[in-house]
Write a protein that holds these residues in place. Structure first.
Motif, mmCIF file in Angstrom:
data_model
loop_
_atom_site.group_PDB
_atom_site.id
_atom_site.type_symbol
_atom_site.label_atom_id
_atom_site.label_comp_id
_atom_site.label_asym_id
_atom_site.label_seq_id
_atom_site.Cartn_x
_atom_site.Cartn_y
_atom_site.Cartn_z
ATOM 1 N N GLY A 74 73.355 4.001 65.236
ATOM 2 C CA GLY A 74 73.531 4.398 66.633
ATOM 3 C C GLY A 74 74.991 4.454 67.022
ATOM 4 O O GLY A 74 75.878 4.069 66.257
ATOM 5 N N THR A 84 73.354 8.880 74.346
ATOM 6 C CA THR A 84 73.002 7.466 74.236
ATOM 7 C C THR A 84 71.488 7.284 74.244
ATOM 8 O O THR A 84 70.934 6.510 73.455
ATOM 9 C CB THR A 84 73.638 6.667 75.385
ATOM 10 N N ASN A 88 70.552 5.917 70.633
ATOM 11 C CA ASN A 88 70.459 4.462 70.713
ATOM 12 C C ASN A 88 69.094 3.959 71.186
ATOM 13 O O ASN A 88 68.588 2.960 70.673
ATOM 14 C CB ASN A 88 71.552 3.904 71.616
ATOM 15 N N THR A 92 66.064 3.666 68.378
ATOM 16 C CA THR A 92 65.510 2.331 68.169
ATOM 17 C C THR A 92 63.994 2.364 68.219
ATOM 18 O O THR A 92 63.313 1.712 67.412
ATOM 19 C CB THR A 92 66.062 1.346 69.212
ATOM 20 N N TYR A 141 76.162 2.349 77.156
ATOM 21 C CA TYR A 141 76.005 1.715 75.853
ATOM 22 C C TYR A 141 75.320 0.354 76.004
ATOM 23 O O TYR A 141 74.384 0.018 75.260
ATOM 24 C CB TYR A 141 77.377 1.554 75.185
ATOM 25 N N SER A 144 71.711 0.714 76.664
ATOM 26 C CA SER A 144 70.940 1.038 75.460
ATOM 27 C C SER A 144 70.638 -0.206 74.644
ATOM 28 O O SER A 144 69.573 -0.305 74.015
ATOM 29 C CB SER A 144 71.696 2.074 74.607
ATOM 30 N N LYS A 145 71.551 -1.178 74.657
ATOM 31 C CA LYS A 145 71.308 -2.409 73.915
ATOM 32 C C LYS A 145 70.307 -3.304 74.645
ATOM 33 O O LYS A 145 69.502 -3.999 74.002
ATOM 34 C CB LYS A 145 72.621 -3.146 73.669
#
Length: 264
Positions: A74, A84, A88, A92, A141, A144-145
């Motif tokens: 990613g 993103t 990401n 996932t 970002y 996305s995590k």
């Protein structure tokens, strides 16, 4: 017993650092990326797969016969929302769905400190900010995590998959700035942490911080140590080399002021 580990994002920074460090005589590393991954050398037990994490069918094939997935693939920095979302977040989902369909029992997800980047450094207390502190992302970002962690929780709760989310601080050979003195994860300690994630019996769903045993750490190592992680490095060895920064209020540092959606 021989073991096969699928590593996504194998050509990236962390993937490259982990290749030699996760090598074992009884282990095959299946290295996957859209970019070129160097071929096996010096007797390495390495399998190269060129594929995107967004291609679920390709991911199912890549997961075949795999004992665990280490998902590093990613974008690793801020990017546009659509990019993103596609790589990401959707990526996932593809990895987790493929692992489920292929019968892979364990997935390790490379989350980030930026999932909680708007947590204040002042929250640290004596033991640091706990790993189960709710997300406070600082960028797309970071969002996305946070979504990655939520997807991991879903796949554990729905399907019983062991999922460990590692909120990586800053994994480089050397510390780059003063903030890194708090959040550095040495490559050797990173490998030690991933080994703990791979070997811990029945971890269920976990979120852990991925840092070394830094003198100035602001996040907790308790959760990672509960998996069997024993960090051996300390960023303080670089204290005389880094340029002092303006004191940062949030653990996300400059990411909290990065323009949203602009690659950095």
């Amino acid at each position: 017993m021989p073991q096969r580990i699928l590593i996504t994002g194998a050509a990236g920074g962390v993937g490259t650092l982990m290749r030699s460090r996760l090598r074992r005589p009884d282990r095959t590393l299946r290295m996957l990326d859209v970019k070129e991954v160097p071929a096996a050398e010096n007797g390495e037990s390495v399998e190269i797969v060129e594929a995107s994490v967004t291609d679920t069918e390709a991911m199912v094939r890549a997961c075949s016969g795999v004992d665990a997935v280490l998902h590093l693939g990613g974008f690793s920095r801020e990017n546009g929302w659509n990019e993103t979302l596609s790589v990401n977040i959707d990526g996932t989902h593809s990895v987790l769905d493929a692992a489920l369909r292929a019968g892979v029992p364990r997935v390790i997800l490379a989350s980030s400190n930026h999932a909680a980047g708007f947590r204040r450094v002042a929250e640290a207390g004596d033991n640091g900010i706990p790993a189960d502190a709710p997300p406070r992302p600082d960028t797309y970002y970071g969002v996305s995590k946070a979504a990655m962690e939520a997807l991991g929780s879903l796949y554990h709760s729905r399907f019983g998959m062991d999922v460990i989310c590692v909120r990586i601080g800053s994994c480089f050979e050397r510390v780059r700035d003063e903030r890194g003195l708090e959040l550095w994860l040495s490559p050797d300690d990173c490998a030690r942490l991933f080994e703990a994630c791979l070997s811990c019996p029945s971890p269920g769903y976990r979120v852990v911080w991925g840092i070394s045993d830094n003198t100035r750490k602001t996040v907790s190592l308790d959760e990672a140590r509960a998996l069997g992680y024993e960090p051996q490095d300390d960023a303080e060895q670089f204290a005389d080399e880094v340029t002092p920064n303006t004191k940062h209020e949030y653990i996300g540092g400059p990411f909290t002021t990065t323009p949203l959606g602009e690659p950095n």
